[in-house]
Design a protein around this motif. Sequence first.
Motif, PDB file in Angstrom:
ATOM      1  N   THR A 180      41.077  25.176  32.769  1.00  0.00           N
ATOM      2  CA  THR A 180      41.079  23.920  32.017  1.00  0.00           C
ATOM      3  C   THR A 180      40.194  22.929  32.753  1.00  0.00           C
ATOM      4  OG1 THR A 180      43.355  24.307  31.282  1.00  0.00           O
ATOM      5  CG2 THR A 180      42.493  22.076  31.051  1.00  0.00           C
ATOM      6  N   ALA A 181      39.171  22.428  32.077  1.00  0.00           N
ATOM      7  CA  ALA A 181      38.220  21.520  32.728  1.00  0.00           C
ATOM      8  C   ALA A 181      37.909  20.343  31.815  1.00  0.00           C
ATOM      9  CB  ALA A 181      36.935  22.255  33.094  1.00  0.00           C
ATOM     10  N   THR A 182      37.963  19.153  32.386  1.00  0.00           N
ATOM     11  CA  THR A 182      37.602  17.936  31.667  1.00  0.00           C
ATOM     12  C   THR A 182      36.615  17.150  32.517  1.00  0.00           C
ATOM     13  OG1 THR A 182      39.775  17.800  30.614  1.00  0.00           O
ATOM     14  CG2 THR A 182      38.438  15.807  30.610  1.00  0.00           C
ATOM     15  N   LYS A 194      33.770  29.434  39.700  1.00  0.00           N
ATOM     16  CA  LYS A 194      33.620  30.894  39.763  1.00  0.00           C
ATOM     17  C   LYS A 194      34.985  31.509  40.093  1.00  0.00           C
ATOM     18  CE  LYS A 194      30.310  30.356  42.865  1.00  0.00           C
ATOM     19  NZ  LYS A 194      29.844  28.972  42.691  1.00  0.00           N
ATOM     20  N   SER A 195      35.415  32.502  39.293  1.00  0.00           N
ATOM     21  CA  SER A 195      36.723  33.124  39.494  1.00  0.00           C
ATOM     22  C   SER A 195      36.625  34.639  39.362  1.00  0.00           C
ATOM     23  CB  SER A 195      37.731  32.604  38.458  1.00  0.00           C
ATOM     24  OG  SER A 195      37.871  31.202  38.524  1.00  0.00           O
ATOM     25  N   THR A 196      37.336  35.331  40.253  1.00  0.00           N
ATOM     26  CA  THR A 196      37.492  36.785  40.146  1.00  0.00           C
ATOM     27  C   THR A 196      38.989  37.093  40.183  1.00  0.00           C
ATOM     28  OG1 THR A 196      35.383  37.213  41.268  1.00  0.00           O
ATOM     29  CG2 THR A 196      36.970  39.018  41.173  1.00  0.00           C
ATOM     30  N   GLN A 206      33.747  25.232  42.893  1.00  0.00           N
ATOM     31  CA  GLN A 206      35.028  25.888  43.115  1.00  0.00           C
ATOM     32  C   GLN A 206      34.886  27.392  42.936  1.00  0.00           C
ATOM     33  OE1 GLN A 206      38.680  24.246  41.302  1.00  0.00           O
ATOM     34  NE2 GLN A 206      39.086  26.283  40.504  1.00  0.00           N
ATOM     35  N   GLU A 207      35.384  28.147  43.915  1.00  0.00           N
ATOM     36  CA  GLU A 207      35.330  29.602  43.840  1.00  0.00           C
ATOM     37  C   GLU A 207      36.672  30.176  44.273  1.00  0.00           C
ATOM     38  OE1 GLU A 207      32.592  33.393  45.343  1.00  0.00           O
ATOM     39  OE2 GLU A 207      32.140  31.357  46.002  1.00  0.00           O
ATOM     40  N   SER A 208      37.227  31.106  43.479  1.00  0.00           N
ATOM     41  CA  SER A 208      38.518  31.690  43.812  1.00  0.00           C
ATOM     42  C   SER A 208      38.516  33.183  43.538  1.00  0.00           C
ATOM     43  CB  SER A 208      39.634  31.023  43.006  1.00  0.00           C
ATOM     44  OG  SER A 208      39.482  31.266  41.617  1.00  0.00           O
ATOM     45  N   ALA A 250      47.245  36.630  38.577  1.00  0.00           N
ATOM     46  CA  ALA A 250      47.083  35.494  37.663  1.00  0.00           C
ATOM     47  C   ALA A 250      46.514  34.305  38.428  1.00  0.00           C
ATOM     48  CB  ALA A 250      48.422  35.119  37.025  1.00  0.00           C
ATOM     49  N   ALA A 251      45.528  33.673  37.825  1.00  0.00           N
ATOM     50  CA  ALA A 251      44.921  32.481  38.411  1.00  0.00           C
ATOM     51  C   ALA A 251      44.851  31.396  37.345  1.00  0.00           C
ATOM     52  CB  ALA A 251      43.523  32.786  38.949  1.00  0.00           C
ATOM     53  N   ALA A 252      45.134  30.168  37.752  1.00  0.00           N
ATOM     54  CA  ALA A 252      45.048  29.030  36.839  1.00  0.00           C
ATOM     55  C   ALA A 252      44.310  27.897  37.549  1.00  0.00           C
ATOM     56  CB  ALA A 252      46.436  28.571  36.407  1.00  0.00           C
ATOM     57  N   SER A 253      43.209  27.465  36.965  1.00  0.00           N
ATOM     58  CA  SER A 253      42.400  26.401  37.555  1.00  0.00           C
ATOM     59  C   SER A 253      42.373  25.210  36.609  1.00  0.00           C
ATOM     60  CB  SER A 253      40.959  26.878  37.807  1.00  0.00           C
ATOM     61  OG  SER A 253      40.940  27.988  38.671  1.00  0.00           O
TER      62      SER A 253
END
Length: 302
Positions: free
Chosen positions: A93-95, A67-69, A11-13, A36-39
Amino acid sequence: SFGLSAGVVDQESKTAATVTDSTITAAPGTVNVKAAAASRLTTGITSLSAGGLAAGVAGTTAVNNMKSTVEAAVIGSTLTAKTIDVEAENTVTATATGGAASLSGLGGAGISIAVNTFDDLVKADVAGSTLQATGDVTVDAKESRDVKQVVVNISGGAVAGGANVMVTSVNSAIDNDAAKTKTKELETSFTDTSAQTIGLSSASGNDGQGDLKKANAVTADYGGNVAGAGVYTSVRKLAATSADRLSTITAGGTVKLAAEENSGVAMHGGNAVAGGVSLNGSVGILDVKHATQVDVSDAAVS
């Protein structure tokens, strides 16, 4: 009998809020420049192997690359208001869960491997701009991570073995040699039916060790792929061909310049092994590189 499962999430944003060469007046209100980004990522993978008199091997490999910018920027502009906020915020948030069950009369081996990589750049930037407020001015970059890894395996047979390997890397490339070394410590306890199956211990090379990218032909990242990863707040000049433009922040209230990073990582590994000869083990590898900074240069703040 064999039961092997592998899964990869990539995942890339990129999120940006930018004001460039502009004049914004909102007195007596608020100017809010916010990115603001929420993953939220939840993955689960399981495998099952059952055999009569044959050896049973079950294994799972779960790889999550994120990966986030996120950038909020005011460039060459003038903002006037009661309150001014320039904010960049990233929430992850990752599980990841994995489970393997191997049951056979002769021998059973269960191997579960979970790998998470996070590469993030979060930046609040004021360059060559004037921020004038009768109240408060806030320039803030913020990152929050909540990561959970749960891997479980069940194995049974005359000779039974279970192994869990958990790897989490934040803004840093996975040291694959270190990961393989930890995996090797578990492998030395197992027979050939368990050690060279999947994941970081897939068969390859003279030493029987593979690496993450070769596991089950899965293409995955090691991490460390976002240049300049970290959390940054900057108030600086803007270079120009005629003359450099300095930044000025004037507030009648409070000026807050902040860079904040919070990471919570939990690793849970469980084994249930039953057999005439029973062996099990769990390994967790955590590599976090913090780069959090507030930089004020060639600017006036009052």
